[in-house]
Design an enzyme around this catalytic site. Structure first.
Site, PDB file in Angstrom:
ATOM      1  N   SER A 249       0.833  -1.196   0.000  1.00  0.00           N
ATOM      2  CA  SER A 249       0.000   0.000   0.000  1.00  0.00           C
ATOM      3  C   SER A 249       0.875   1.255   0.000  1.00  0.00           C
ATOM      4  O   SER A 249       1.723   1.405  -0.871  1.00  0.00           O
ATOM      5  CB  SER A 249      -0.970  -0.045   1.181  1.00  0.00           C
ATOM      6  OG  SER A 249      -2.032   0.866   1.007  1.00  0.00           O
TER       7      SER A 249
ATOM      8  N   ASP B 279      -5.492  -3.609  -2.815  1.00  0.00           N
ATOM      9  CA  ASP B 279      -4.489  -3.311  -1.778  1.00  0.00           C
ATOM     10  C   ASP B 279      -3.894  -4.580  -1.156  1.00  0.00           C
ATOM     11  O   ASP B 279      -4.610  -5.481  -0.734  1.00  0.00           O
ATOM     12  CB  ASP B 279      -5.175  -2.471  -0.693  1.00  0.00           C
ATOM     13  CG  ASP B 279      -4.189  -1.775   0.222  1.00  0.00           C
ATOM     14  OD1 ASP B 279      -3.323  -2.451   0.786  1.00  0.00           O
ATOM     15  OD2 ASP B 279      -4.289  -0.548   0.376  1.00  0.00           O
TER      16      ASP B 279
END
Length: 295
Positions: free
Chosen positions: A78, A192
């Protein structure tokens, strides 16, 4: 009369004994001892997810560079992939810090007027920002080996992205479910990496790291200022990753945990404090890191 046969036998035994003695006295050639050079420890820096809290990663990297701690690979999830990927492409903490101070959330958030059924943030701005900022364009060409982590939305697998567009890989690794539109990368639909592996210390070990330095942004997840749908999703993800991080951090030798409390999902107003907190936490870890490298 003397026995000639016995004399010959004695002479033969005497000569044989001398030959054995002479052979025993000869010194066998000794092979020269090869000097074995000590192998340098392979150090991995693992940067966890945490959205705007990721500015703390910049402070950590600055101290590691100042203290001349070698970094042989970076694993990022991320926002960890965003910061880690930019630094891996150009290992210069001054430039990284300048970029961090210059960036605005509008540089990376393209919220659509018409709500997309897959997510309100398209992610194209984030990809374009990395494309313009990073010195190299492909994951495999970064100066420091770099492994961004994403999640396969269809299978639930943790995906290590090792080849292809650096900007698109970072976009995929940062595609928070429910906020960012998922990213098609190769033949996979990705979101993610924090969904399955927010702080991928196990991946660093898998890639051959001897010393793993992990930066955990989710030490304190308490947040009483929750007012929007973004806040709800962000806080929910923080709670989820806080628990899953514990298992992954067991693979780390050093865990750096900056104080990031009170920072919401897209709060870019606390950059300076976060960078300073990252520096402060990294300084505390330096003696242990140097000890491990020296062993």
């Amino acid at each position: 009369m003397w026995d000639s046969g016995a004399v010959i036998k004695r002479l033969f035994i005497a000569v044989l004994s001398c030959l054995v003695f002479l052979c025993a006295c000869q010194t066998a050639p000794v092979e020269p001892v090869k000097k074995v050079e000590p192998r340098e420890h392979k150090v991995a820096l693992v940067l966890g997810g945490g959205s705007a809290k990721g500015f703390a990663h910049v402070g950590v990297i600055r101290i590691l560079e100042q203290e001349k701690i070698p970094i042989h690979m970076i694993v990022g999830t991320s926002v960890g992939s965003l910061i880690g990927g930019i630094y891996a492409a150009n290992p210069d903490s001054f430039q990284l810090e300048w970029t961090a101070y210059a960036i605005d959330k509008n540089d990376i958030l393209d919220i659509s007027i018409v709500y997309s059924k897959m997510g309100p943030v398209q992610g194209a701005k984030l990809e374009a920002f990395v494309e313009q900022t990073a010195k190299v364009k492909k994951i495999e060409d970064t100066k420091i080996p770099f492994y961004p982590i994403a999640t396969d939305l269809n299978t639930g697998e943790t995906i290590i992205l090792e080849k292809g567009s650096l900007a698109k890989a970072i976009r995929a690794s940062s595609a928070i479910p429910g906020i960012f539109v998922p990213v098609v990368f190769g033949n996979r639909t990705l979101v993610d990496g924090g969904v399955t592996n927010n702080i991928a210390c196990d991946v660093a070990r898998q890639k051959g790291a001897d010393i793993v330095i992990a930066v955990n942004l989710q030490k304190d997840i308490k947040d009483t200022d929750i007012n929007t749908i973004f806040d709800i999703i962000g806080q929910s993800l923080s709670i989820m990753t806080h628990e899953s991080n514990k298992a992954k951090l067991r693979y780390a030798d050093v865990v750096i945990e900056p104080d990031t409390k009170g920072v919401s999902l897209f709060d870019f107003s606390q950059k300076k404090r976060l960078i300073e907190e990252g520096m402060k936490a990294a300084r505390k870890a330096i003696p242990r890191i140097k000890e491990l490298i020296a062993q």
